[in-house]
Design an enzyme around this catalytic site. Structure first.
Site, PDB file in Angstrom:
ATOM      1  CB  CYS A 118      -4.647  88.518  64.166  1.00  0.00           C
ATOM      2  SG  CYS A 118      -3.097  88.161  64.993  1.00  0.00           S
ATOM      3  CG  HIS A 259      -3.680  88.729  60.108  1.00  0.00           C
ATOM      4  ND1 HIS A 259      -2.998  89.823  60.599  1.00  0.00           N
ATOM      5  CD2 HIS A 259      -3.310  87.672  60.881  1.00  0.00           C
ATOM      6  CE1 HIS A 259      -2.258  89.442  61.624  1.00  0.00           C
ATOM      7  NE2 HIS A 259      -2.424  88.150  61.814  1.00  0.00           N
ATOM      8  CG  ASN A 289       1.089  88.743  63.046  1.00  0.00           C
ATOM      9  OD1 ASN A 289       0.267  89.654  63.127  1.00  0.00           O
ATOM     10  ND2 ASN A 289       0.804  87.490  63.360  1.00  0.00           N
TER      11      ASN A 289
HETATM   12  N1  ACO Z   1      14.835  80.582  63.463  1.00  0.00           N
HETATM   13  C1  ACO Z   1      15.400  79.407  63.136  1.00  0.00           C
HETATM   14  N2  ACO Z   1      14.804  78.222  63.351  1.00  0.00           N
HETATM   15  C2  ACO Z   1      13.579  78.249  63.906  1.00  0.00           C
HETATM   16  C3  ACO Z   1      12.932  79.449  64.281  1.00  0.00           C
HETATM   17  C4  ACO Z   1      13.621  80.638  64.044  1.00  0.00           C
HETATM   18  N3  ACO Z   1      13.092  81.845  64.357  1.00  0.00           N
HETATM   19  N4  ACO Z   1      11.736  79.139  64.790  1.00  0.00           N
HETATM   20  C5  ACO Z   1      11.615  77.817  64.765  1.00  0.00           C
HETATM   21  N5  ACO Z   1      12.720  77.276  64.226  1.00  0.00           N
HETATM   22  C6  ACO Z   1      13.015  75.851  64.017  1.00  0.00           C
HETATM   23  C7  ACO Z   1      12.232  74.945  64.916  1.00  0.00           C
HETATM   24  O1  ACO Z   1      12.864  74.785  66.153  1.00  0.00           O
HETATM   25  C8  ACO Z   1      12.225  73.661  64.119  1.00  0.00           C
HETATM   26  O2  ACO Z   1      13.440  73.007  64.299  1.00  0.00           O
HETATM   27  P1  ACO Z   1      13.485  71.394  64.421  1.00  0.00           P
HETATM   28  O3  ACO Z   1      12.990  70.908  63.103  1.00  0.00           O
HETATM   29  O4  ACO Z   1      14.925  71.116  64.681  1.00  0.00           O
HETATM   30  O5  ACO Z   1      12.585  71.052  65.543  1.00  0.00           O
HETATM   31  C9  ACO Z   1      12.177  74.148  62.670  1.00  0.00           C
HETATM   32  O6  ACO Z   1      12.637  75.513  62.696  1.00  0.00           O
HETATM   33  C10 ACO Z   1      10.804  74.116  62.074  1.00  0.00           C
HETATM   34  O7  ACO Z   1       9.884  74.721  62.995  1.00  0.00           O
HETATM   35  P2  ACO Z   1       8.352  74.734  62.734  1.00  0.00           P
HETATM   36  O8  ACO Z   1       7.632  75.265  63.920  1.00  0.00           O
HETATM   37  O9  ACO Z   1       7.944  73.399  62.202  1.00  0.00           O
HETATM   38  O10 ACO Z   1       8.277  75.794  61.537  1.00  0.00           O
HETATM   39  P3  ACO Z   1       7.050  76.210  60.677  1.00  0.00           P
HETATM   40  O11 ACO Z   1       7.354  75.976  59.277  1.00  0.00           O
HETATM   41  O12 ACO Z   1       5.751  75.669  61.229  1.00  0.00           O
HETATM   42  O13 ACO Z   1       7.018  77.792  60.880  1.00  0.00           O
HETATM   43  C11 ACO Z   1       5.870  79.527  62.054  1.00  0.00           C
HETATM   44  C12 ACO Z   1       6.808  78.332  62.168  1.00  0.00           C
HETATM   45  C13 ACO Z   1       6.533  80.586  61.203  1.00  0.00           C
HETATM   46  C14 ACO Z   1       5.605  80.059  63.448  1.00  0.00           C
HETATM   47  C15 ACO Z   1       4.532  79.082  61.405  1.00  0.00           C
HETATM   48  O14 ACO Z   1       4.056  77.929  62.020  1.00  0.00           O
HETATM   49  C16 ACO Z   1       3.470  80.148  61.457  1.00  0.00           C
HETATM   50  O15 ACO Z   1       3.555  81.176  60.806  1.00  0.00           O
HETATM   51  N6  ACO Z   1       2.391  79.919  62.207  1.00  0.00           N
HETATM   52  C17 ACO Z   1       1.290  80.860  62.269  1.00  0.00           C
HETATM   53  C18 ACO Z   1       1.586  81.996  63.179  1.00  0.00           C
HETATM   54  C19 ACO Z   1       0.421  82.967  63.131  1.00  0.00           C
HETATM   55  O16 ACO Z   1      -0.251  83.089  62.126  1.00  0.00           O
HETATM   56  N7  ACO Z   1       0.106  83.663  64.169  1.00  0.00           N
HETATM   57  C20 ACO Z   1      -1.048  84.545  63.990  1.00  0.00           C
HETATM   58  C21 ACO Z   1      -1.759  84.820  65.116  1.00  0.00           C
HETATM   59  S1  ACO Z   1      -0.901  85.952  66.178  1.00  0.00           S
HETATM   60  C22 ACO Z   1      -2.062  86.612  67.208  1.00  0.00           C
HETATM   61  O17 ACO Z   1      -3.230  86.308  67.158  1.00  0.00           O
HETATM   62  C23 ACO Z   1      -1.586  87.582  68.263  1.00  0.00           C
END
Ligand code: ACO
Length: 332
Positions: A118, A259, A289
């Site tokens: 990214c 980003h 993203n």
């Molecule tokens: N739909 C519904 N529920 C979901 C989904 C979904 N798509 N995805 C995860 N959940 C659930 C999980 O299973 C979890 O359930 P549980 O509590 O029963 O275990 C709950 O939602 C919470 O999941 P978390 O992983 O704790 O959610 P979080 O608030 O951390 O959000 C996310 C996840 C959106 C991925 C976040 O962590 C994020 O944005 N991280 C950064 C990603 C990023 O910036 N990537 C950039 C680099 S990409 C690159 O370099 C190519």
């Protein structure tokens, strides 16, 4: 990486492209166990663009590059270097930049890819700035292009809802001595989080095997929480470093083009930098993203819709796999 005697390079033109096909959160509800509410609230994303089956990264890069050249009033033959930030090039070898050079009809100029996920576009901008600064090259096409829809596991709701395809480009040329241009760039990598965001198989370490395919080891694997925390912390730090390097205060920033990984990441960076969210160019709701393409797509959008004006100071920051991150401060 600091500007010692005023900016030596500037952004001469920008362009962007997103594939026609749109995949909404409602569409995703039919593919995996997710909901529009969850995706909107946790990420800010409402839809993303997905490439056609016959579209490769260089095809998308070509359209963005032509638009950037057009806005710069330049022809492909005017270019003397092409740098593409991508982790989803057409093939493992040769570079996406080589295919782009051929499709553009540019001369036999140095053309290469940069692998910083990214942060790829900011890495490309920093490298271009150094070449223009030394006078070795004059007009450099930099591109961020990503076709992550091919690299995500469409059965993994924790990743497939996040990404979209797209391309953005800019032409970097010599500054005109009027104070406008690239004021500073900062680049970093911290390898302690390499396993938190990676594609385990398909390189020289782990071959793609039938078992590996079943385990989706050729697809993006991410520990979202680790990357979230690293993104907030490091994009904030890199933004401050870009300002410090240029000797400029935070309130000199007219626009932040971050980003676009997650609206909550952007909001937390805005709070930490104490810059109102209204001064951030945000389009994550429409693109998701797009990795290395996200900054140049947002930058181009901000310029074309008249928000970003000549003379405005623009701060850019990104973090991706590696983890690699960086920032750039530019007076447009
Ligand atoms: N739909 C519904 N529920 C979901 C989904 C979904 N798509 N995805 C995860 N959940 C659930 C999980 O299973 C979890 O359930 P549980 O509590 O029963 O275990 C709950 O939602 C919470 O999941 P978390 O992983 O704790 O959610 P979080 O608030 O951390 O959000 C996310 C996840 C959106 C991925 C976040 O962590 C994020 O944005 N991280 C950064 C990603 C990023 O910036 N990537 C950039 C680099 S990409 C690159 O370099 C190519």
């Amino acid at each position: 990486m600091a500007s010692e005697h005023g900016p030596q390079s500037r952004i001469v033109g920008t362009g962007a492209y997103a594939p026609e096909r749109v995949l909404t959160n409602r569409d995703l509800e039919k593919l995996v166990d997710t909901s529009d509410d969850w995706i909107s609230e946790r990420t800010g994303i409402k839809q993303r663009h997905i490439a056609r089956d016959d579209e490769a990264a260089s095809d998308m890069a070509l359209i963005a590059a032509r638009r950037a050249l057009e806005s710069a009033g330049l022809a492909p033959s005017d270019l003397d270097m092409i740098i593409v930030g991508t982790i989803s090039g057409d093939v493992p070898m040769p570079s996406c930049a080589a295919y782009l050079q051929r499709k553009l009809g540019a001369g036999p100029i140095p053309s290469f890819d940069v692998s910083a996920a990214c942060a790829g576009f900011l890495y490309a901008m920093s490298i271009a700035d150094q070449f223009v600064r030394t006078g070795v090259h004059q007009r450099i096409l930099i591109v961020g292009v990503e076709l992550l829809s091919r690299l995500v596991d469409w059965e993994d709701r924790t990743t497939c809802v996040l990404f979209g395809d797209g391309a953005g480009a800019a032409v970097i040329g010599p500054a005109l001595g009027d104070g406008r241009g690239v004021l500073s760039t900062r680049l970093y990598t911290d390898a302690s989080l390499t396993e938190s965001l990676c594609i385990p198989a398909g390189g020289s370490r782990e071959r793609i095997t039938p078992e590996g395919l079943l385990q989706k080891r050729d697809k993006v694997q991410m520990v979202g929480k680790d990357i979230f925390k690293a993104a907030v912390k490091n994009m904030t730090q890199a933004s401050r470093a870009a300002l410090d390097t240029a000797g400029m205060p935070t309130d000199s920033v007219r626009w932040v083009v971050p980003h676009q990984a997650n609206l909550r990441i952007i909001t937390q960076i805005a709070e930490r930098l104490d810059i109102p969210l209204e001064r951030f160019v945000i389009n994550i709701e429409r693109y998701g993203n797009t990795s290395s393409a996200s900054i140049p797509i947002a930058l181009d959008e901000g310029i074309r819709d008249g928000r970003i004006k000549p003379g405005d100071t623009v701060l850019m920051c990104a973090l991706g796999a590696g983890v690699s991150w960086g920032s750039a401060l530019v007076r447009m």
